[in-house]
Design a protein around this motif. Structure first.
Motif, PDB file in Angstrom:
ATOM      1  N   SER A   1       3.898   2.699   2.583  1.00 40.76           N
ATOM      2  CA  SER A   1       4.132   1.714   3.640  1.00 40.76           C
ATOM      3  C   SER A   1       5.612   1.562   3.959  1.00 40.76           C
ATOM      4  O   SER A   1       5.968   0.917   4.945  1.00 40.76           O
ATOM      5  CB  SER A   1       3.537   0.364   3.226  1.00 40.76           C
ATOM      6  OG  SER A   1       4.144  -0.072   2.026  1.00 40.76           O
TER       7      SER A   1
ATOM      8  N   MET B   1       6.921  10.757  -3.008  1.00 35.30           N
ATOM      9  CA  MET B   1       6.261   9.460  -3.171  1.00 35.30           C
ATOM     10  C   MET B   1       6.804   8.825  -4.446  1.00 35.30           C
ATOM     11  O   MET B   1       7.374   9.508  -5.299  1.00 35.30           O
ATOM     12  CB  MET B   1       4.740   9.629  -3.286  1.00 35.30           C
ATOM     13  CG  MET B   1       4.303  10.416  -4.516  1.00 35.30           C
ATOM     14  SD  MET B   1       2.518  10.690  -4.590  1.00 35.30           S
ATOM     15  CE  MET B   1       2.001   9.180  -5.397  1.00 35.30           C
TER      16      MET B   1
ATOM     17  N   ILE C   1      13.807   9.239   2.897  1.00 35.96           N
ATOM     18  CA  ILE C   1      12.833   9.917   2.031  1.00 35.96           C
ATOM     19  C   ILE C   1      12.815  11.406   2.379  1.00 35.96           C
ATOM     20  O   ILE C   1      12.810  12.268   1.511  1.00 35.96           O
ATOM     21  CB  ILE C   1      11.423   9.319   2.247  1.00 35.96           C
ATOM     22  CG1 ILE C   1      11.389   7.847   1.852  1.00 35.96           C
ATOM     23  CG2 ILE C   1      10.350  10.131   1.531  1.00 35.96           C
ATOM     24  CD1 ILE C   1      11.534   7.585   0.375  1.00 35.96           C
ATOM     25  N   GLU C   2      12.831  11.676   3.688  1.00 34.24           N
ATOM     26  CA  GLU C   2      12.719  13.057   4.161  1.00 34.24           C
ATOM     27  C   GLU C   2      13.845  13.924   3.614  1.00 34.24           C
ATOM     28  O   GLU C   2      13.626  15.058   3.196  1.00 34.24           O
ATOM     29  CB  GLU C   2      12.712  13.097   5.699  1.00 34.24           C
ATOM     30  CG  GLU C   2      11.371  12.702   6.327  1.00 34.24           C
ATOM     31  CD  GLU C   2      11.001  11.230   6.154  1.00 34.24           C
ATOM     32  OE1 GLU C   2      11.914  10.401   5.925  1.00 34.24           O
ATOM     33  OE2 GLU C   2       9.792  10.906   6.226  1.00 34.24           O
TER      34      GLU C   2
ATOM     35  N   LYS D   1       8.237   1.032   1.231  1.00 33.35           N
ATOM     36  CA  LYS D   1       8.938   0.196   0.245  1.00 33.35           C
ATOM     37  C   LYS D   1      10.278   0.803  -0.182  1.00 33.35           C
ATOM     38  O   LYS D   1      11.294   0.118  -0.222  1.00 33.35           O
ATOM     39  CB  LYS D   1       8.056   0.013  -1.003  1.00 33.35           C
ATOM     40  CG  LYS D   1       6.735  -0.649  -0.695  1.00 33.35           C
ATOM     41  CD  LYS D   1       5.769  -0.584  -1.862  1.00 33.35           C
ATOM     42  CE  LYS D   1       5.163   0.780  -2.114  1.00 33.35           C
ATOM     43  NZ  LYS D   1       4.291   1.278  -1.055  1.00 33.35           N
ATOM     44  N   THR D   2      10.243   2.087  -0.492  1.00 35.20           N
ATOM     45  CA  THR D   2      11.473   2.738  -0.965  1.00 35.20           C
ATOM     46  C   THR D   2      12.490   2.810   0.169  1.00 35.20           C
ATOM     47  O   THR D   2      13.689   2.642  -0.039  1.00 35.20           O
ATOM     48  CB  THR D   2      11.135   4.135  -1.528  1.00 35.20           C
ATOM     49  OG1 THR D   2      10.132   3.965  -2.531  1.00 35.20           O
ATOM     50  CG2 THR D   2      12.344   4.799  -2.142  1.00 35.20           C
TER      51      THR D   2
ATOM     52  N   PRO E   1       0.815  -1.217   0.000  1.00 40.81           N
ATOM     53  CA  PRO E   1       0.000   0.000   0.000  1.00 40.81           C
ATOM     54  C   PRO E   1       0.850   1.269   0.000  1.00 40.81           C
ATOM     55  O   PRO E   1       2.027   1.241   0.365  1.00 40.81           O
ATOM     56  CB  PRO E   1      -0.807  -0.112   1.287  1.00 40.81           C
ATOM     57  CG  PRO E   1      -0.819  -1.557   1.609  1.00 40.81           C
ATOM     58  CD  PRO E   1       0.473  -2.111   1.112  1.00 40.81           C
TER      59      PRO E   1
ATOM     60  N   ASN F   1       6.070  -3.623   8.314  1.00 40.95           N
ATOM     61  CA  ASN F   1       7.075  -2.568   8.521  1.00 40.95           C
ATOM     62  C   ASN F   1       6.639  -1.602   9.635  1.00 40.95           C
ATOM     63  O   ASN F   1       5.547  -1.709  10.170  1.00 40.95           O
ATOM     64  CB  ASN F   1       7.252  -1.812   7.192  1.00 40.95           C
ATOM     65  CG  ASN F   1       8.423  -0.865   7.223  1.00 40.95           C
ATOM     66  OD1 ASN F   1       9.409  -1.107   7.916  1.00 40.95           O
ATOM     67  ND2 ASN F   1       8.326   0.231   6.477  1.00 40.95           N
ATOM     68  N   LYS F   2       7.484  -0.668   9.935  1.00 36.55           N
ATOM     69  CA  LYS F   2       7.232   0.386  10.927  1.00 36.55           C
ATOM     70  C   LYS F   2       6.967  -0.214  12.312  1.00 36.55           C
ATOM     71  O   LYS F   2       6.141   0.297  13.078  1.00 36.55           O
ATOM     72  CB  LYS F   2       6.063   1.297  10.484  1.00 36.55           C
ATOM     73  CG  LYS F   2       6.248   1.854   9.073  1.00 36.55           C
ATOM     74  CD  LYS F   2       5.370   3.060   8.778  1.00 36.55           C
ATOM     75  CE  LYS F   2       5.565   3.497   7.327  1.00 36.55           C
ATOM     76  NZ  LYS F   2       4.784   4.628   6.905  1.00 36.55           N
TER      77      LYS F   2
HETATM   78  N1  LIG Z   1       8.553   5.042  11.685  1.00 36.79           N
HETATM   79  C1  LIG Z   1       8.841   4.499  10.517  1.00 36.79           C
HETATM   80  N2  LIG Z   1       8.633   5.199   9.409  1.00 36.79           N
HETATM   81  C2  LIG Z   1       8.940   4.624   8.243  1.00 36.79           C
HETATM   82  C3  LIG Z   1       9.445   3.309   8.145  1.00 36.79           C
HETATM   83  N3  LIG Z   1       9.636   3.009   6.861  1.00 36.79           N
HETATM   84  C4  LIG Z   1       9.266   4.100   6.155  1.00 36.79           C
HETATM   85  N4  LIG Z   1       8.846   5.074   6.984  1.00 36.79           N
HETATM   86  C5  LIG Z   1       8.366   6.406   6.594  1.00 36.79           C
HETATM   87  O1  LIG Z   1       7.192   6.263   5.816  1.00 36.79           O
HETATM   88  C6  LIG Z   1       7.133   7.261   4.804  1.00 36.79           C
HETATM   89  C7  LIG Z   1       6.990   6.599   3.456  1.00 36.79           C
HETATM   90  O2  LIG Z   1       8.154   5.902   3.165  1.00 36.79           O
HETATM   91  P1  LIG Z   1       8.483   5.397   1.716  1.00 36.79           P
HETATM   92  O3  LIG Z   1       9.684   4.532   1.812  1.00 36.79           O
HETATM   93  O4  LIG Z   1       8.497   6.505   0.742  1.00 36.79           O
HETATM   94  O5  LIG Z   1       7.193   4.523   1.443  1.00 36.79           O
HETATM   95  P2  LIG Z   1       6.784   3.849   0.079  1.00 36.79           P
HETATM   96  O6  LIG Z   1       6.035   2.634   0.423  1.00 36.79           O
HETATM   97  O7  LIG Z   1       7.968   3.684  -0.799  1.00 36.79           O
HETATM   98  O8  LIG Z   1       5.808   4.959  -0.541  1.00 36.79           O
HETATM   99  P3  LIG Z   1       5.162   4.959  -2.003  1.00 36.79           P
HETATM  100  O9  LIG Z   1       6.154   4.313  -2.904  1.00 36.79           O
HETATM  101  O10 LIG Z   1       4.911   6.369  -2.370  1.00 36.79           O
HETATM  102  O11 LIG Z   1       3.919   4.153  -1.879  1.00 36.79           O
HETATM  103  C8  LIG Z   1       8.432   8.054   4.925  1.00 36.79           C
HETATM  104  O12 LIG Z   1       8.147   9.190   5.663  1.00 36.79           O
HETATM  105  C9  LIG Z   1       9.343   7.109   5.677  1.00 36.79           C
HETATM  106  O13 LIG Z   1      10.331   7.756   6.413  1.00 36.79           O
HETATM  107  C10 LIG Z   1       9.661   2.596   9.380  1.00 36.79           C
HETATM  108  O14 LIG Z   1      10.099   1.459   9.400  1.00 36.79           O
HETATM  109  N5  LIG Z   1       9.321   3.241  10.523  1.00 36.79           N
END
Ligand SMILES: Nc1nc2c(ncn2[C@@H]2O[C@H](COP(=O)(O)OP(=O)(O)OP(=O)(O)O)[C@@H](O)[C@H]2O)c(=O)[nH]1
Ligand SMILES: [Mg+2]
Length: 685
Positions: free
Chosen positions: A22, A62, A44-45, A24-25, A19, A136-137
């Protein structure tokens, strides 16, 4: 591919899916850091990740297209395909999946995202891709995590097989117990977890959870079932063999825990992939690749980089492909490889030819499209899979900001559609608009950004014009006379038209009822053209349809009459006649099929009624437990932004398909507004 116990070796290709947002990146970044492909784990930040390196991804924070990175772990090569999570960009994932050996579904403890998870699991199930779930998270999760796992089960048709049990200090998760290894670990930030003794409560919980894991495995293994029933501890190797076998056969979906930002659980994930994921042989078999000695590859994405070069990311499924290889698809010659690269996000590294199982980028395959099967040899290999994009749901009428870019824009459109077949471009001959169709607002916005950034054509976008028309309610007999005496040669044309309504859908009919040559035969086609001209803009401002015009009388002048004069007379007859015929607006009505989780069906009915929809009924959606399909008829003007409301009522997963049904009369306030807006637009133009 060598086999080492149940462990397979050789290059793998693994999709990271899940989703929206979540992680992934971030997980890709953690994997690259853990396997030493990058020195420091980006975020990402800070905009420092290997994935999402495109300008558009960084800007929107994103994933808007897939990212690819190849790394090695304990002497094996792994290429990860980090797919966007947004439903608007889901085609990138769907088109990439055929190439992968397994998927890691990254999800989080958020019940609002369960419908999206279900949608993705469904795609994996349909494409028969073995899958792990990576919860995750975990750094943000609390003691409720085990209950929450139960919430996720309905998203998967296969049993979720919990492989790890979190351990806590207070409410904080500090580590996990691996139920297959029967070992406890404590998480270390950005470092490998530390093994700690398994004792006390943890040991008791482990026993219960392990038993439940074994029971699930035993559903597909009678021998294991026997052992469990007779209280015999199955040998550890057998458990590992079963885990690998049942994953590969898609019988279970193992669940691992972790935190991508802290690099927790990443090593265990890599080990699970190393020991359990199938290899390219399974993928080759799934896709039915014929081994005829020629090279075969699947194009999981082709893209045009900002620097003008074209790169096609391919998985080699047979033979070898490298610089100089000439490739074709069943439809066309695709080109000759001029550069073979290993990918690390947007960073490319030149390499030698790629063999079976490797995922590489090939430069300069000018005619490759996302989803192509390409091969060497005289007879192209048949398409291994045909992933049809979802029908588009939202449109913008677009044009180049500067006229001079028109030609470039046409080229940009065709490149864009090669990259992303879930975009389509329609030239509307009635409204003279070029309409860009896509999967949602962000999808269209990013498409426009790409056309500006990568192809150098700034675009202006607006809502497309609705295809209103008008017709008449009653008939009239009207004379159309054109007479001009300006100096020498004059102009003369004179016709009498009998204008009548036709039934809905009747279009336009012209009849020649002249007798005695009062209008000479050779001018009659010009009268008809003039009539057609007059019907282009009716008294309400729209094209006039469902009318019959008969030419019943007229007169001519031997010197001054001409084709041009009769054309004008025909047009005048129509333009003067129509206002007396009770003109009425026609609006296009579409039949719409909305699909949504059943909980949202009542909301869909309300949305449809609120948009002048006529609900025809609803059924359960074929092959989709817990989903409905609502059928309705609805005006085109109300479909324009329907997807936005449908998605917000369904946690993003609802969608629809539509097709033109009929034109219907529209009267009253709505009609008055449309006519007034048309008049205002015409006055402004
Ligand atoms: N607390 C926490 N935040 C996380 C974790 N993994 C990712 N995040 C945060 O979640 C947000 C989205 O992270 P991405 O890695 O861009 O998620 P994504 O699934 O690739 O997003 P999309 O590709 O756009 O669907 C960012 O702000 C990350 O820092 C984790 O394990 N713990
Ligand atoms: Mg992402």
């Amino acid at each position: 591919m060598a086999q080492n116990g149940t462990r397979l070796t050789g290059p793998r290709c693994i999709a990271l899916v899940g989703p929206f947002q979540s992680g992934k990146t971030t997980l890709l970044e953690a994997i690259l850091a853990r396997t030493g492909a990058v020195q420091r784990q980006g975020t990402i930040e800070a905009g420092t990740t290997v994935g999402d390196a495109s300008k558009e991804s960084r800007h929107h924070k994103m994933s808007i297209e897939l990212s690819v990175a190849t790394t090695s772990f304990m002497d094996d090569t792994y290429t990860f395909i980090d797919c966007p999570g947004s439903v608007e960009f889901i085609h990138d994932m769907r088109a990439a999946l055929p190439a992968v050996d397994a998927a890691v579904v990254v999800c989080e403890m958020d019940d609002k995202k369960i419908p999206q998870l279900q949608l993705i699991m469904r795609e994996l199930e349909d494409q028969k891709i073995p899958r792990f779930l990576f919860l995750n998270k975990i750094d943000k999760a609390d003691a409720g995590v085990l209950d929450a796992l139960k919430l996720l089960q309905p998203a998967s048709r296969q049993k979720l097989l919990v492989r790890q049990l979190p351990t806590f200090k207070g409410d904080l998760i500090t580590g996990f117990v691996d139920l297959a290894l029967e070992r406890a670990f404590v998480y270390k930030e950005h470092a490998a977890s530390e093994v700690v003794p398994l004792e006390g409560d943890s040991l008791d919980n482990e026993k219960t959870a392990r038993f439940s894991m074994l029971e699930t495995l035993a559903d597909h293994d009678d021998e294991l079932m026997e052992q469990l029933l007779s209280d015999i501890q199955p040998p550890r190797d057998k458990v590992f063999d079963d885990l690998a076998k049942e994953l590969r056969e898609g019988l279970v979906c193992p669940v691992l825990l972790g935190s991508a930002t802290r690099t927790n659980g990443v090593l265990r994930l890599m080990k699970a992939l190393r020991h359990e994921a199938p290899d390219v042989n399974a993928t080759v078999k799934r896709l039915g690749v014929k081994d005829g000695g020629e090279a075969v590859a699947y194009v999981l994405k082709t893209l045009n980089t900002a620097h003008g070069g074209k790169m096609s990311v391919v998985r080699v499924l047979a033979g070898q492909i490298g610089d100089g290889t000439t490739l074709s698809s069943p439809e066309r010659d695709v080109g000759r490889v001029a550069g073979t690269f290993k990918l690390m996000g947007q960073h490319t590294e030149k390499r030698g030819p790629a063999g079976v199982g490797e995922t590489v980028a090939l430069a300069k395959l000018d005619h490759a499209k996302t989803g192509d099967t390409i091969s060497t040899g005289k007879q192209a290999h048949t398409k291994v899979v045909n992933v049809q994009p979802y029908p588009p749901v939202l449109a913008n009428a677009v044009s180049a900001k500067e006229r001079k870019d028109d030609v470039k824009l046409g080229q940009a459109f065709s490149k864009l559609v090669e990259e992303d077949p879930s975009i389509s471009i329609v030239h509307n001959s009635e409204t003279h608009e070029v309409v860009l169709w896509g999967q949602g607002e962000m999808h269209l916005r990013v498409a426009a950004e790409r056309i500006a950034d990568r192809f150098g054509v700034p675009l202006s976008s607006r809502r497309p014009t609705v295809g209103y028309q008008e017709t008449i309610k009653k008939g009239v007999v009207q004379r159309g006379r054109h007479k001009k005496q300006s100096g020498g040669h004059g102009q003369f044309g004179d016709v009498v038209l009998d204008i009548k309504p036709l039934p809905r859908g009747g279009g336009f009919k012209f009849e020649d009822k002249i007798s005695g040559g009062v209008v000479p035969r050779n001018y009659i086609p010009s009268v008809e053209e003039g009539v057609i001209d007059g019907l282009k803009h009716g008294p309400l401002g729209f094209p006039v349809v469902d009318v019959q015009v008969a030419l019943i009388d007229g007169s001519y002048h031997t010197v001054d009459s001409s084709d041009q004069a009769f054309h004008t007379a025909g047009r005048i007859g129509v333009v003067e006649g129509l206002p007396q015929c009770g003109p009425v607006l026609l609006e296009p009505i579409y039949s719409v099929e909305i699909v949504c989780p059943s909980e949202a069906t009542a909301k869909m009915n309300a949305i449809l009624s609120g948009r002048r929809g006529q609900i025809l009924g609803f059924d359960t959606r074929d092959g989709w437990d817990g989903w409905d399909m609502v059928r309705a008829k609805m005006p085109e003007s109300e479909i324009g932004d329907l997807i936005i409301e449908v998605r917000s009522a369904t946690a993003g997963v609802g969608s629809f398909a539509f097709k033109f049904d009929h034109m219907a009369e529209l009267v009253g306030k709505n009609a008055d507004q449309i006519v007034a807006a048309r008049k205002a637009a015409a006055a402004a133009a």
